[in-house]
Design an enzyme around this catalytic site. Sequence first.
Site, PDB file in Angstrom:
ATOM      1  N   ASP A 193     -89.069   9.172   7.496  1.00 21.35           N
ATOM      2  CA  ASP A 193     -88.661  10.131   6.469  1.00 21.35           C
ATOM      3  C   ASP A 193     -88.654   9.520   5.072  1.00 21.35           C
ATOM      4  O   ASP A 193     -88.946  10.209   4.087  1.00 21.35           O
ATOM      5  CB  ASP A 193     -87.254  10.657   6.777  1.00 21.35           C
ATOM      6  CG  ASP A 193     -87.192  11.381   8.098  1.00 21.35           C
ATOM      7  OD1 ASP A 193     -88.090  12.206   8.349  1.00 21.35           O
ATOM      8  OD2 ASP A 193     -86.266  11.118   8.881  1.00 21.35           O
ATOM      9  N   LYS A 194     -88.276   8.260   4.979  1.00 27.19           N
ATOM     10  CA  LYS A 194     -88.155   7.603   3.683  1.00 27.19           C
ATOM     11  C   LYS A 194     -88.366   6.110   3.861  1.00 27.19           C
ATOM     12  O   LYS A 194     -87.978   5.530   4.874  1.00 27.19           O
ATOM     13  CB  LYS A 194     -86.760   7.855   3.085  1.00 27.19           C
ATOM     14  CG  LYS A 194     -86.472   7.048   1.821  1.00 27.19           C
ATOM     15  CD  LYS A 194     -85.020   7.171   1.381  1.00 27.19           C
ATOM     16  CE  LYS A 194     -84.716   6.234   0.216  1.00 27.19           C
ATOM     17  NZ  LYS A 194     -83.297   6.294  -0.227  1.00 27.19           N
ATOM     18  N   GLU A 239     -74.565  -0.455  -7.914  1.00 27.00           N
ATOM     19  CA  GLU A 239     -74.282   0.095  -6.584  1.00 27.00           C
ATOM     20  C   GLU A 239     -73.286  -0.766  -5.819  1.00 27.00           C
ATOM     21  O   GLU A 239     -73.578  -1.914  -5.470  1.00 27.00           O
ATOM     22  CB  GLU A 239     -75.577   0.235  -5.772  1.00 27.00           C
ATOM     23  CG  GLU A 239     -75.378   0.984  -4.476  1.00 27.00           C
ATOM     24  CD  GLU A 239     -76.620   1.735  -4.034  1.00 27.00           C
ATOM     25  OE1 GLU A 239     -76.561   2.363  -2.963  1.00 27.00           O
ATOM     26  OE2 GLU A 239     -77.634   1.706  -4.751  1.00 27.00           O
ATOM     27  N   GLU A 283     -83.843  12.355  -0.793  1.00 25.93           N
ATOM     28  CA  GLU A 283     -83.708  10.908  -0.758  1.00 25.93           C
ATOM     29  C   GLU A 283     -82.230  10.508  -0.742  1.00 25.93           C
ATOM     30  O   GLU A 283     -81.806   9.615   0.004  1.00 25.93           O
ATOM     31  CB  GLU A 283     -84.398  10.287  -1.981  1.00 25.93           C
ATOM     32  CG  GLU A 283     -84.269   8.782  -2.070  1.00 25.93           C
ATOM     33  CD  GLU A 283     -84.817   8.216  -3.366  1.00 25.93           C
ATOM     34  OE1 GLU A 283     -84.498   7.051  -3.685  1.00 25.93           O
ATOM     35  OE2 GLU A 283     -85.549   8.940  -4.074  1.00 25.93           O
TER      36      GLU A 283
END
Length: 433
Positions: A193-194, A239, A283
């Site tokens: 998917d990513k 982050e 995402e």
Amino acid sequence: MTSPSPVDVPHPLGSQHPALVVRTVAVPTARVGDLLALLPEPEDAGDIVSWVRKGEGFVGWGRVATFRATGVDRFEQAQSWWRGVTSEAIVRDDVDEPGTGPIAFGSMAYSRRSGTESVLVVPEVVVGRRGDLAWVTTTTTDSTVPPADEPLAAQPDPRDPGEVVFADRDLSTQGWAQAVEEAVARISTGTLDKVVLARAVQATAGHRIDPRWLLTRLAEDYDTTWVFAVDGLVGATPEMLVRLERGLVTSRVLAGTIRRTGDDSHDLALAGSLARSSKDLEEHEYAVRSVADALTAHTSSINVPETPFVLHLNNVMHLATDVAGVVRDGSTSLALAASLHPSAAVCGTPTMDADTVIAELEQMDRGRYAGPVGWMDASGDGEWGIALRCGWYESPQSLRLYAGCGIVAGSVAEDEVAESVAKLMPMRSALGG
């Protein structure tokens, strides 16, 4: 203060290393001032540590003990070593807050396959500040408790590294764009998917690059990030992978990015488009779900907001979500970081499939880029960010800079190249490029 010889050992056995002697005392915040200004010029870039955000956090210098490991069990090895070291340490802590007493700063390799060592460092001197509280921790391997009354004074300003030349590493810009196109093609087949693809740029300066030069400029320009330095890895990450304080765990997830223009009204419109972008929301959802699933295994309760907010940084904006929970199994901050790594924000979904594609398409060893970086105290409390917007010292005059982008079905190679350039800007700007 005379620096003790650093202890570099693979196992936490009393017969193999002397016990650490640790003293923490409170000091007036007026004595501390600018944390980064206290750092002495290091002989080696790896001899200072930093974890600073908005003037709070820690700086440290000297090495009393260092641990290094590679392989799939690098987190477990590091945690076992730290548990052994702290269990044997002689401690006098007059402050008794998270981050006081014995403290280790760490930087972990992204991949279990990496030849780059993960590292924990115990500095000789650590100066910390949180709110109205400031303290100094000194650590030795002597038989007596150190006084911890080392004078705190601002050091001479770091010197300009001179002209800096930048060049692609491993893959050219065009080669990396082709890797993005290949990743999109594989996603379209439904095999994953990513996937997050990273690239590296080499920065070479005319003179020695003082890490304090980078830290100071990063802190000035990106004050909402955690400005870090551990064992020659220097950067400013937005982050927070995981924070653990007295049983409460939090994690900030960033995924989905758009570059700022510098025009406030235009940037506000861009923020709105980011918040509505199906590609970026997709995402982001992958990244949030990977973090929430990992933390659920360790928590009695967890809070996951339904929609992200837009985090505004100086150069880019991100979709962001703060996940929080109550730890039920006694996990340390490093153990929680290990359970979260690699998240979809730096790897992809499904994890194993994305990791295989990364190893094939990036054509480089990420080293400690995109791995956890931060600190942990003797209780296991600590903060671990993701080593983003960073560079690794290859020599006193040369750094390897990194940037990565999340690739999903709607990704366009040209746009991802532009995003990677934006993510390289904090380090390039700090270097003067």
